[in-house]
Each structure stands twice: as C-alpha cells, then as structure tokens.
Design a protein around this motif. Structure first.
Motif, PDB file in Angstrom:
ATOM      1  N   LYS A 175       0.817  -1.211   0.000  1.00 21.80           N
ATOM      2  CA  LYS A 175       0.000   0.000   0.000  1.00 21.80           C
ATOM      3  C   LYS A 175       0.854   1.265   0.000  1.00 21.80           C
ATOM      4  O   LYS A 175       0.523   2.268  -0.638  1.00 21.80           O
ATOM      5  CB  LYS A 175      -0.936  -0.006   1.209  1.00 21.80           C
ATOM      6  N   SER A 176       1.992   1.213   0.689  1.00 23.99           N
ATOM      7  CA  SER A 176       2.874   2.382   0.760  1.00 23.99           C
ATOM      8  C   SER A 176       3.857   2.430  -0.412  1.00 23.99           C
ATOM      9  O   SER A 176       4.637   3.377  -0.535  1.00 23.99           O
ATOM     10  CB  SER A 176       3.645   2.381   2.083  1.00 23.99           C
ATOM     11  N   GLY A 177       3.838   1.389  -1.249  1.00 17.62           N
ATOM     12  CA  GLY A 177       4.738   1.359  -2.405  1.00 17.62           C
ATOM     13  C   GLY A 177       6.159   0.957  -2.065  1.00 17.62           C
ATOM     14  O   GLY A 177       7.077   1.176  -2.860  1.00 17.62           O
ATOM     15  N   ASN A 178       6.344   0.363  -0.900  1.00 11.95           N
ATOM     16  CA  ASN A 178       7.676  -0.041  -0.449  1.00 11.95           C
ATOM     17  C   ASN A 178       8.013  -1.418  -1.033  1.00 11.95           C
ATOM     18  O   ASN A 178       7.915  -2.446  -0.352  1.00 11.95           O
ATOM     19  CB  ASN A 178       7.726  -0.073   1.080  1.00 11.95           C
ATOM     20  N   VAL A 179       8.444  -1.430  -2.280  1.00 13.63           N
ATOM     21  CA  VAL A 179       8.699  -2.684  -2.984  1.00 13.63           C
ATOM     22  C   VAL A 179       9.848  -3.465  -2.356  1.00 13.63           C
ATOM     23  O   VAL A 179       9.822  -4.692  -2.287  1.00 13.63           O
ATOM     24  CB  VAL A 179       8.990  -2.418  -4.479  1.00 13.63           C
ATOM     25  N   GLU A 180      10.869  -2.756  -1.884  1.00 18.57           N
ATOM     26  CA  GLU A 180      12.023  -3.420  -1.255  1.00 18.57           C
ATOM     27  C   GLU A 180      11.585  -4.259  -0.055  1.00 18.57           C
ATOM     28  O   GLU A 180      12.050  -5.390   0.129  1.00 18.57           O
ATOM     29  CB  GLU A 180      13.062  -2.388  -0.805  1.00 18.57           C
ATOM     30  N   GLU A 181      10.715  -3.700   0.743  1.00 20.18           N
ATOM     31  CA  GLU A 181      10.228  -4.420   1.922  1.00 20.18           C
ATOM     32  C   GLU A 181       9.390  -5.628   1.498  1.00 20.18           C
ATOM     33  O   GLU A 181       9.448  -6.696   2.121  1.00 20.18           O
ATOM     34  CB  GLU A 181       9.394  -3.490   2.809  1.00 20.18           C
ATOM     35  N   VAL A 182       8.613  -5.455   0.435  1.00 18.05           N
ATOM     36  CA  VAL A 182       7.781  -6.557  -0.071  1.00 18.05           C
ATOM     37  C   VAL A 182       8.666  -7.722  -0.500  1.00 18.05           C
ATOM     38  O   VAL A 182       8.439  -8.876  -0.121  1.00 18.05           O
ATOM     39  CB  VAL A 182       6.911  -6.097  -1.260  1.00 18.05           C
ATOM     40  N   ILE A 183       9.703  -7.420  -1.289  1.00 17.39           N
ATOM     41  CA  ILE A 183      10.589  -8.474  -1.790  1.00 17.39           C
ATOM     42  C   ILE A 183      11.384  -9.106  -0.651  1.00 17.39           C
ATOM     43  O   ILE A 183      11.684 -10.304  -0.670  1.00 17.39           O
ATOM     44  CB  ILE A 183      11.522  -7.912  -2.877  1.00 17.39           C
ATOM     45  N   LYS A 184      11.703  -8.308   0.371  1.00 18.26           N
ATOM     46  CA  LYS A 184      12.404  -8.839   1.538  1.00 18.26           C
ATOM     47  C   LYS A 184      11.530  -9.869   2.253  1.00 18.26           C
ATOM     48  O   LYS A 184      12.019 -10.928   2.689  1.00 18.26           O
ATOM     49  CB  LYS A 184      12.758  -7.687   2.485  1.00 18.26           C
ATOM     50  N   LYS A 185      10.248  -9.564   2.371  1.00 21.72           N
ATOM     51  CA  LYS A 185       9.319 -10.463   3.057  1.00 21.72           C
ATOM     52  C   LYS A 185       8.899 -11.625   2.165  1.00 21.72           C
ATOM     53  O   LYS A 185       8.523 -12.699   2.657  1.00 21.72           O
ATOM     54  CB  LYS A 185       8.068  -9.693   3.497  1.00 21.72           C
ATOM     55  N   VAL A 186       8.917 -11.405   0.830  1.00 21.80           N
ATOM     56  CA  VAL A 186       8.487 -12.434  -0.121  1.00 21.80           C
ATOM     57  C   VAL A 186       9.613 -12.680  -1.117  1.00 21.80           C
ATOM     58  O   VAL A 186       9.560 -12.223  -2.270  1.00 21.80           O
ATOM     59  CB  VAL A 186       7.195 -12.008  -0.860  1.00 21.80           C
ATOM     60  N   PRO A 187      10.665 -13.396  -0.720  1.00 26.55           N
ATOM     61  CA  PRO A 187      11.821 -13.614  -1.594  1.00 26.55           C
ATOM     62  C   PRO A 187      11.489 -14.379  -2.876  1.00 26.55           C
ATOM     63  O   PRO A 187      12.230 -14.297  -3.860  1.00 26.55           O
ATOM     64  CB  PRO A 187      12.789 -14.408  -0.708  1.00 26.55           C
ATOM     65  N   GLY A 188      10.375 -15.085  -2.862  1.00 23.72           N
ATOM     66  CA  GLY A 188       9.975 -15.819  -4.059  1.00 23.72           C
ATOM     67  C   GLY A 188       9.752 -14.914  -5.249  1.00 23.72           C
ATOM     68  O   GLY A 188       9.927 -15.323  -6.404  1.00 23.72           O
ATOM     69  N   ILE A 189       9.366 -13.664  -4.997  1.00 27.47           N
ATOM     70  CA  ILE A 189       9.127 -12.712  -6.088  1.00 27.47           C
ATOM     71  C   ILE A 189      10.419 -12.449  -6.848  1.00 27.47           C
ATOM     72  O   ILE A 189      10.447 -12.494  -8.088  1.00 27.47           O
ATOM     73  CB  ILE A 189       8.550 -11.385  -5.538  1.00 27.47           C
ATOM     74  N   LYS A 190      11.507 -12.193  -6.116  1.00 30.08           N
ATOM     75  CA  LYS A 190      12.804 -11.937  -6.755  1.00 30.08           C
ATOM     76  C   LYS A 190      13.289 -13.167  -7.520  1.00 30.08           C
ATOM     77  O   LYS A 190      13.806 -13.062  -8.630  1.00 30.08           O
ATOM     78  CB  LYS A 190      13.830 -11.551  -5.684  1.00 30.08           C
ATOM     79  N   LYS A 191      13.097 -14.328  -6.935  1.00 25.11           N
ATOM     80  CA  LYS A 191      13.507 -15.570  -7.595  1.00 25.11           C
ATOM     81  C   LYS A 191      12.770 -15.734  -8.923  1.00 25.11           C
ATOM     82  O   LYS A 191      13.361 -16.078  -9.944  1.00 25.11           O
ATOM     83  CB  LYS A 191      13.242 -16.770  -6.693  1.00 25.11           C
ATOM     84  N   LEU A 192      11.488 -15.461  -8.914  1.00 27.07           N
ATOM     85  CA  LEU A 192      10.689 -15.597 -10.129  1.00 27.07           C
ATOM     86  C   LEU A 192      11.064 -14.536 -11.164  1.00 27.07           C
ATOM     87  O   LEU A 192      11.081 -14.808 -12.366  1.00 27.07           O
ATOM     88  CB  LEU A 192       9.198 -15.514  -9.796  1.00 27.07           C
ATOM     89  N   GLN A 193      11.364 -13.332 -10.704  1.00 25.97           N
ATOM     90  CA  GLN A 193      11.797 -12.283 -11.634  1.00 25.97           C
ATOM     91  C   GLN A 193      13.104 -12.679 -12.323  1.00 25.97           C
ATOM     92  O   GLN A 193      13.298 -12.408 -13.507  1.00 25.97           O
ATOM     93  CB  GLN A 193      11.944 -10.957 -10.894  1.00 25.97           C
ATOM     94  N   ASP A 194      13.983 -13.341 -11.562  1.00 20.99           N
ATOM     95  CA  ASP A 194      15.236 -13.833 -12.156  1.00 20.99           C
ATOM     96  C   ASP A 194      14.956 -14.960 -13.147  1.00 20.99           C
ATOM     97  O   ASP A 194      15.532 -15.003 -14.236  1.00 20.99           O
ATOM     98  CB  ASP A 194      16.180 -14.344 -11.061  1.00 20.99           C
ATOM     99  N   GLU A 195      14.056 -15.861 -12.772  1.00 17.78           N
ATOM    100  CA  GLU A 195      13.730 -16.995 -13.639  1.00 17.78           C
ATOM    101  C   GLU A 195      13.033 -16.545 -14.919  1.00 17.78           C
ATOM    102  O   GLU A 195      13.117 -17.214 -15.945  1.00 17.78           O
ATOM    103  CB  GLU A 195      12.826 -17.986 -12.895  1.00 17.78           C
ATOM    104  N   LEU A 196      12.378 -15.405 -14.834  1.00 14.02           N
ATOM    105  CA  LEU A 196      11.676 -14.861 -15.999  1.00 14.02           C
ATOM    106  C   LEU A 196      12.633 -14.627 -17.160  1.00 14.02           C
ATOM    107  O   LEU A 196      12.241 -14.679 -18.330  1.00 14.02           O
ATOM    108  CB  LEU A 196      10.989 -13.547 -15.608  1.00 14.02           C
ATOM    109  N   GLN A 197      13.898 -14.382 -16.833  1.00 18.70           N
ATOM    110  CA  GLN A 197      14.893 -14.079 -17.857  1.00 18.70           C
ATOM    111  C   GLN A 197      15.606 -15.321 -18.397  1.00 18.70           C
ATOM    112  O   GLN A 197      16.253 -15.257 -19.433  1.00 18.70           O
ATOM    113  CB  GLN A 197      15.961 -13.120 -17.286  1.00 18.70           C
TER     114      GLN A 197
END
Length: 201
Positions: free
Chosen positions: A114-136
C-alpha cells in the motif's frame, strides 16, 4: 475413414460442416454428431451456426479456468509479472493467502504494498525476486509451473481437489497450445499472450 477438409474461407467451411451434419442426421436420425473445437471461445459460434440452420445442438464445455478460484489467482499473478509496477495484482495474491505467509506477515506485506515499499515486499516475499530472475532464463512451461509452485498456489493439498487439478492442467495445456501456434520462446511473451487470451475468451 477420416476425411481431411480445408476451406478457402470461414463461410465455405461453415457450409460444409452444416451440410455434413444434415447428411448424417438424414441417414441416421438417431445419430449423435460431435464437433470438437480447439478453443472454448468457438463454442458459442458453432452453437449459433447450428441454431440458424435448424440443427439441435448442445455444448459440453471444458472447465472454465477463468472463473475457478485457482485460475483467477493464477491469472492475477501473471498480471503482476507482466507489469511489476502494478502492485494491485500482487496485493490480491497476498490477500488470497499465497506466498506461504502467515497472517502477521501478510498484514505487513499488504501495508508495504500500500505504501509502495517494494524493497520491503521483496524482503518479506523472496519468491518474487527468484521468479523475476527466472523470468529471464527459464523455459516457458518451466516458468509457468515455477510461478504456481513458488507462489504457493500449486501444492499437494490443493491438487487433491479434482477440479483444481483439472484447472491447472488446462492452464498448462493452454499455454502449450499458444506457444506452439505463435512460436513464442520466452516466459514474458507467453504471459502477455495468456492475458490477452483471457480478455477474448
């Protein structure tokens, strides 16, 4: 024997189909004729074609992957990975219980979104970063399966439900069909095609 027929245009193909059904019905009034279609979106067209030509017809559709909760959540995930700047689909996925978060962490992640704090989101949900890497680097189907698994959408418990299992298989088969017909070779492109397909289905 199997007759393979090609037509120059849709109209001539429709006429051939209607005439063949009429001929079969005249030869054997008790016969049942099946018209097998590749896409569910074509069902209404064929039903209407039969109706205007005086042919009784009914539809036996496959499972509707877009109205089932699993399909709804999965396509919402696709929307986020198509456009990571749009956090609304991500918020929906968290609120739906995905990403294997407990209740307290879900609340924290939703506040960060809600606050747009994407860094905190990815810190709490590391799967997002993993999937973004796999996307490539992942293959098309490999990525789509990983998305289901890492997000927590596809798990042993959920796959025990026959309908959920059928929906998941239908999504994967749809992706394979689209990839084959469009010669797509990267995950982001198949995501875009799947989302476009949903819009026209």
């Amino acid at each position: 024997p199997i007759d393979i027929v090609t037509s120059e245009n849709v109209t001539s193909g429709d006429e051939y189909l209607v005439n063949e059904i009429k001929n079969i019905s005249e030869d054997d009034p008790e016969a049942t004729v099946a018209v097998i279609l590749r896409w569910n979106r074509d069902v209404d067209y064929i039903l209407n074609l039969c109706e205007v030509n005086g042919l009784a017809a009914s539809a036996e559709r496959g499972v509707d992957i877009f109205s089932h909760s699993l399909g709804l959540m999965y396509f919402t995930l696709l929307e986020y990975f198509e456009n990571p700047g749009n956090l609304e689909p991500l918020a929906f996925s968290v609120a739906s219980g995905l990403w294997n978060l407990d209740f307290a962490d879900s609340i924290l992640v939703l506040k960060a979104i809600k606050s747009g704090n994407v860094e905190e989101v990815i810190k709490k949900v590391p799967g997002i970063k993993k999937l973004q890497d796999e996307l490539q680097k992942s293959g098309i189907i490999s990525f789509l399966i990983l998305l289901g698994e890492i997000s927590g959408l596809i798990n042993e418990e959920r796959m025990k439900d026959p309908l959920s299992s059928e929906v998941w298989r239908a999504i994967v088969e749809l992706a394979k069909d689209i990839a084959e017909s469009t010669n797509i070779s990267d995950p982001l492109s198949i995501i875009k095609e799947l989302i476009n397909y949903k819009k026209t289905a």
